[in-house]
Design a protein around this motif. Structure first.
Motif, PDB file in Angstrom:
ATOM      1  N   SER A   1       0.846  -1.108  -0.029  1.00 39.61           N
ATOM      2  CA  SER A   1       0.052  -0.016  -0.100  1.00 39.61           C
ATOM      3  C   SER A   1       0.718   1.241   0.039  1.00 39.61           C
ATOM      4  O   SER A   1       1.917   1.193   0.395  1.00 39.61           O
ATOM      5  CB  SER A   1      -0.814   0.080   1.318  1.00 39.61           C
ATOM      6  N   ARG A   2       0.380   2.355  -0.596  1.00 37.61           N
ATOM      7  CA  ARG A   2       1.143   3.695  -0.611  1.00 37.61           C
ATOM      8  C   ARG A   2       0.329   4.645  -0.189  1.00 37.61           C
ATOM      9  O   ARG A   2      -0.940   4.819  -0.143  1.00 37.61           O
ATOM     10  CB  ARG A   2       1.571   3.969  -2.071  1.00 37.61           C
ATOM     11  N   ILE A   3       1.225   5.407   0.860  1.00 33.61           N
ATOM     12  CA  ILE A   3       0.328   6.508   1.588  1.00 33.61           C
ATOM     13  C   ILE A   3      -0.472   7.300   0.653  1.00 33.61           C
ATOM     14  O   ILE A   3      -1.544   7.790   1.217  1.00 33.61           O
ATOM     15  CB  ILE A   3       1.545   7.324   2.585  1.00 33.61           C
ATOM     16  N   PRO A   4       0.005   7.597  -0.611  1.00 35.22           N
ATOM     17  CA  PRO A   4      -0.813   8.611  -1.294  1.00 35.22           C
ATOM     18  C   PRO A   4      -2.294   7.852  -1.548  1.00 35.22           C
ATOM     19  O   PRO A   4      -3.286   8.724  -1.859  1.00 35.22           O
ATOM     20  CB  PRO A   4      -0.114   8.924  -2.652  1.00 35.22           C
ATOM     21  N   GLU A   5      -2.164   6.602  -1.931  1.00 34.08           N
ATOM     22  CA  GLU A   5      -3.383   6.001  -2.177  1.00 34.08           C
ATOM     23  C   GLU A   5      -4.209   5.989  -0.753  1.00 34.08           C
ATOM     24  O   GLU A   5      -5.398   5.995  -1.102  1.00 34.08           O
ATOM     25  CB  GLU A   5      -3.075   4.547  -2.479  1.00 34.08           C
ATOM     26  N   ILE A   6      -3.615   5.522   0.312  1.00 33.15           N
ATOM     27  CA  ILE A   6      -4.465   5.625   1.391  1.00 33.15           C
ATOM     28  C   ILE A   6      -4.979   6.978   1.606  1.00 33.15           C
ATOM     29  O   ILE A   6      -6.144   6.977   1.997  1.00 33.15           O
ATOM     30  CB  ILE A   6      -3.396   5.009   2.766  1.00 33.15           C
ATOM     31  N   ALA A   7      -4.318   7.843   1.473  1.00 32.70           N
ATOM     32  CA  ALA A   7      -4.684   9.310   1.908  1.00 32.70           C
ATOM     33  C   ALA A   7      -5.530   9.672   0.897  1.00 32.70           C
ATOM     34  O   ALA A   7      -6.679  10.163   1.351  1.00 32.70           O
ATOM     35  CB  ALA A   7      -3.694  10.215   1.638  1.00 32.70           C
ATOM     36  N   ALA A   8      -5.914   9.331  -0.431  1.00 27.70           N
ATOM     37  CA  ALA A   8      -6.958   9.669  -1.270  1.00 27.70           C
ATOM     38  C   ALA A   8      -8.082   9.014  -0.897  1.00 27.70           C
ATOM     39  O   ALA A   8      -9.084   9.219  -0.702  1.00 27.70           O
ATOM     40  CB  ALA A   8      -6.266   9.138  -2.928  1.00 27.70           C
ATOM     41  N   ALA A   9      -7.966   7.577  -0.447  1.00 28.01           N
ATOM     42  CA  ALA A   9      -8.960   6.745  -0.283  1.00 28.01           C
ATOM     43  C   ALA A   9      -9.847   7.302   1.039  1.00 28.01           C
ATOM     44  O   ALA A   9     -10.999   7.280   1.001  1.00 28.01           O
ATOM     45  CB  ALA A   9      -8.649   5.282   0.252  1.00 28.01           C
TER      46      ALA A   9
END
Length: 153
Positions: free
Chosen positions: A25-33
Motif C-alpha cells: 500500500s502507498r501512503i498517497p493511495e491511502i490518503a486519497a481513499a
C-alpha cells in the motif's frame, strides 16, 4: 471515552493494508481513499512501525504493509500505541493527591472498571474482523480500481 483522530486513522491505515494484501500500500493511495493529508498519515505511521504493526518497504516500488497478520492485531494493540492518556477523570492523573478521597474513591474504582471493560472489548476484535465485516471494503477504498489500472508485471 473518545479516541483521538490519530487512533481513528491508524485503524484506517491498518484496515487498508489488511484489505490490500496482494501488494504494498502507498501512503498517497491511502490518503486519497480517506480524503486526508499524506503528511498526517506519515505522522501516524511512525508509532505503528515502531510497534511492529506496520512495515515499510523503501525504494521506487516501496510502500507499507501489515507487520503481522491482521488476525493478530487487536484493536487494543492499536489504541495502546496511538493514545497518550487513558485518564477518564482528573483522579486518574498524577495530581489526584488534591482529592481527599483519592485512596478510597468509589468513582475512581468504577471508572477504572469501565476502562478495563473497554480494553477487554477492544482486545476481542482484530483488524481482520473489521475488514471481514464489510466484504466490499476493497471496492469502497478504491483498491480494486487501482489494481485494474496497474500494468501486469
Amino acid at each position: 471515552m473518545r479516541l483521538t483522530r490519530q487512533t481513528n486513522y491508524a485503524m484506517r491505515i491498518l484496515m487498508y493494508c489488511a484489505a490490500n494484501t496482494d501488494r504494498l500500500s502507498r501512503i498517497p493511495e491511502i490518503a486519497a481513499a480517506y480524503s486526508v493529508s499524506e503528511l498526517f498519515l506519515f505522522k501516524i505511521l511512525q508509532p505503528l512501525v515502531e510497534a511492529g504493526l506496520v512495515e515499510t518497504v523503501r525504494g521506487r516500488n516501496g510502500g507499507v504493509r501489515l507487520g503481522r497478520p491482521a488476525e493478530q492485531i487487536s484493536l487494543f494493540d492499536v489504541v495502546r500505541v496511538t493514545e497518550e492518556s487513558f485518564a477518564m477523570a482528573e483522579c486518574f492523573e498524577n495530581d489526584a493527591a488534591e482529592c481527599p478521597l483519592v485512596d478510597s474513591c468509589a468513582l475512581n474504582s468504577a471508572l477504572r472498571e469501565a476502562l478495563n471493560a473497554f480494553f477487554a472489548v477492544l482486545s476481542r476484535y482484530t483488524v481482520a474482523d473489521l475488514v471481514a465485516a464489510r466484504p466490499n471494503v476493497r471496492h469502497l477504498l478504491g483498491i480494486d480500481l487501482l489494481e485494474q489500472r496497474a500494468p501486469a508485471a
